[in-house]
Design a protein around this motif. Structure first.
Motif, short mmCIF file in Angstrom:
data_model
loop_
_atom_site.label_atom_id
_atom_site.label_comp_id
_atom_site.label_asym_id
_atom_site.label_seq_id
_atom_site.Cartn_x
_atom_site.Cartn_y
_atom_site.Cartn_z
N ARG A 1 3.18 10.88 10.67
CA ARG A 1 3.25 9.34 10.86
C ARG A 1 3.67 8.89 9.39
N THR A 2 2.92 9.23 8.25
CA THR A 2 3.23 8.84 7.13
C THR A 2 4.74 9.08 6.57
N ALA A 3 4.94 10.39 6.89
CA ALA A 3 6.29 10.75 6.69
C ALA A 3 7.37 9.71 7.35
N LEU A 4 7.08 9.63 8.34
CA LEU A 4 8.14 8.45 9.05
C LEU A 4 8.14 7.28 8.58
N LYS A 5 7.07 6.80 8.17
CA LYS A 5 6.98 5.31 7.48
C LYS A 5 7.76 5.51 6.34
N ILE A 6 7.53 6.45 5.41
CA ILE A 6 8.21 6.48 4.03
C ILE A 6 9.83 6.61 4.30
N TYR A 7 10.30 7.41 5.30
CA TYR A 7 11.57 7.57 5.85
C TYR A 7 12.15 6.29 6.24
N GLN A 8 11.57 5.27 7.12
CA GLN A 8 11.93 4.01 7.39
C GLN A 8 11.99 2.92 6.31
N THR A 9 10.98 3.20 5.40
CA THR A 9 11.04 2.17 4.43
C THR A 9 12.30 2.23 3.41
N SER B 1 0.70 -1.16 0.14
CA SER B 1 0.05 0.11 0.08
C SER B 1 0.88 1.30 0.02
N LEU B 2 1.91 1.33 0.69
CA LEU B 2 2.87 2.32 0.98
C LEU B 2 3.45 2.52 -0.45
N PHE B 3 3.88 1.72 -1.26
CA PHE B 3 4.70 1.64 -2.68
C PHE B 3 3.56 2.36 -3.44
N HIS B 4 2.45 1.72 -3.39
CA HIS B 4 1.43 2.30 -4.55
C HIS B 4 0.91 3.74 -4.32
N ALA B 5 0.80 3.96 -2.94
CA ALA B 5 -0.07 5.19 -2.65
C ALA B 5 1.43 6.44 -2.66
N ASN B 6 2.44 6.08 -1.77
CA ASN B 6 3.13 7.04 -1.60
C ASN B 6 4.65 6.98 -2.47
N LEU B 7 5.09 5.71 -2.64
CA LEU B 7 6.60 5.67 -3.14
C LEU B 7 6.53 5.82 -4.58
N LEU B 8 5.85 4.85 -5.17
CA LEU B 8 5.91 4.80 -6.67
C LEU B 8 5.55 6.15 -7.26
N PRO B 9 4.44 6.79 -6.85
CA PRO B 9 4.13 8.05 -7.45
C PRO B 9 5.20 9.14 -7.53
N ALA B 10 6.20 8.99 -6.53
CA ALA B 10 7.55 10.02 -6.39
C ALA B 10 8.28 9.47 -7.23
N SER C 1 12.33 16.30 0.12
CA SER C 1 11.22 17.21 -0.29
C SER C 1 9.98 16.44 -0.05
N VAL C 2 9.91 15.04 -0.41
CA VAL C 2 8.81 14.25 -0.13
C VAL C 2 8.29 14.23 1.22
N LEU C 3 9.43 13.73 2.11
CA LEU C 3 9.29 13.85 3.49
C LEU C 3 8.51 15.13 3.75
N ASN C 4 9.06 16.36 3.57
CA ASN C 4 8.53 17.57 3.79
C ASN C 4 7.07 17.76 3.43
N PHE C 5 6.74 17.36 2.41
CA PHE C 5 5.51 17.50 1.68
C PHE C 5 4.52 16.77 2.73
N TYR C 6 4.75 15.53 3.21
CA TYR C 6 3.74 14.91 4.24
C TYR C 6 3.66 15.53 5.33
N VAL C 7 4.84 15.98 5.90
CA VAL C 7 5.10 16.63 7.26
C VAL C 7 3.97 17.87 7.02
N GLU C 8 4.29 18.83 6.16
CA GLU C 8 3.39 20.05 5.77
C GLU C 8 1.99 19.76 5.87
#
Length: 373
Positions: free
Chosen positions: A168-176, A131-140, A156-163
């Motif tokens: 929490r989504t930003a942290l999951k993206i970072y960890q993955t 789900s994280l791949f399809h919704a957040n990582l692959l689009p970027a 920039s991707v992390l900043n977008f989700y924080v803003e």
């Protein structure tokens, strides 16, 4: 006057709760392609949020689908979502086209990383990553050579989700991403990871709280009056008076005065084990009315959304907090309650390895869990 204001506030909260999700009817499900029918059920809620400007938004990012619709009119939201769903391209099982030789793309490295992890992680964790791949990582990062992705782009991707208010989504993206790029370095695809100087986004996990006795009484009254199928109502009561996790419900059994469940927190590869929770007087009063096999089959997402509608200020996992708290308030020793909850009794080897409470002792302790609402 205060009574009128309180009633208006209660009515407003009720309307907000009713507009927190919608469900598909059997007729609407039949309109979908067969592949999509496998993903949706009449009890799977589509979560809805209302933005500060009053616009309702429904999003579904799972199973390779990425659908988002919005409307100022809540009643128009489901038809718009259904139209978008019927016109989307269902996820394909056909293989992706081969990438150019010597140019590993982000998606191929990511999928390789996940495939190597698959034997050691649970299905729910796999679905989370997909789900994280399809919704957040692959689009970027889709279509990009993994060696071309720069630290500044990731930041920039992390900043977008924080803003966006999604730390929490930003942290999951970072960890993955950190794990994926470390894998690429270990597999000699990269010399160094672009994540090495990045700092994880700040996110403080919100711990749940137990319902007060007044809130527990309010919840039960709302459950009994709720316009939903009986098994959902009974499943909420079952979680409230056993303290089991929602993911453990499907494995639950009732036998010889105990509720038996498979512990959800056992890592893949470790021996599966069941734990016992005595049937307390608080649970016993509801069991005769339950069709237990139907209760066990309730979709966990339906329970989460039902709790959100009934008690917007609380979430489903807080039923577990409530059971653990009530048991201790009724005089059950903390070490015993920890065993019922599936936690280590305490940090000592004596307790964790050598202590084995008898069934008779646990049933006796279970009888203490009785209180007035």
């Amino acid at each position: 006057m205060q009574k009128i204001i309180a009633e208006e506030k209660q009515e407003e909260q009720k309307n907000i709760a009713l507009k927190s999700a919608f469900y598909f009817t059997k007729k609407e499900l039949k309109q979908m392609p067969e592949l999509l029918q496998n993903y949706f059920t009449i009890e799977l809620p589509i979560p809805v949020r209302q933005k500060p400007n009053g616009v309702f938004e429904a999003r579904f990012r799972k199973y390779g689908l990425n659908i988002s619709v919005s409307s100022k009119d809540f009643e128009k939201l489901k038809p718009k979502f259904l139209a978008a769903l019927l016109h989307c391209n269902p996820p394909s099982s056909e293989p992706e086209p081969a990438e150019p030789a010597g140019v590993p793309l982000f998606e191929s490295v990511s999928m390789r990383w996940l495939e190597l992890k698959r034997p050691t992680i649970k299905q729910g964790t796999i679905e989370f990553y997909e789900s994280l791949f399809h919704a957040n990582l692959l689009p970027a990062f889709s279509g990009r050579a993994v060696s071309e992705i720069r630290q500044s782009e990731i930041q920039s991707v992390l900043n977008f989700y924080v803003e966006e208010g999604k730390p929490r989504t930003a942290l999951k993206i970072y960890q993955t991403l950190k794990a994926i790029f470390e894998f690429a370095v270990g597999d000699e695809i990269l010399e160094k990871s672009p994540m090495r100087l990045l700092r994880p986004p700040k996110y403080e996990e919100q711990n749940g709280v137990a319902l007060t006795l007044a809130e527990e009484r309010e919840l039960i009254l709302k459950i009994l009056a709720a316009n939903c199928v009986p098994e959902v109502k009974h499943a909420l009561l079952f979680l409230l008076y056993t303290g089991i996790r929602r993911s453990e419900l499907a494995s639950a059994r009732i036998e010889d005065g105990f509720v038996s469940v498979i512990c959800a927190k056992i890592r893949k590869g470790y021996q599966e084990r069941r734990r016992l929770i005595p049937v307390t007087p608080m649970l016993a009063r509801w069991l005769p009315d339950m069709e237990f096999e139907r209760v066990r089959a309730v979709n966990p997402d339906a329970l989460t959304q039902a709790m959100k509608r009934l008690m917007p200020a609380h979430h489903l996992h807080e039923l577990r907090h409530t059971f653990i708290t009530r048991a201790q308030e009724c005089g059950v020793p903390r070490e015993v309650v920890s065993v019922w909850a599936g936690h280590a009794a305490d940090g000592t080897q004596t307790s964790n390895v050598y202590t084995h409470f008898s069934r008779e002792f646990m049933q006796k302790e279970g009888l203490k869990v009785i209180y007035n609402l």
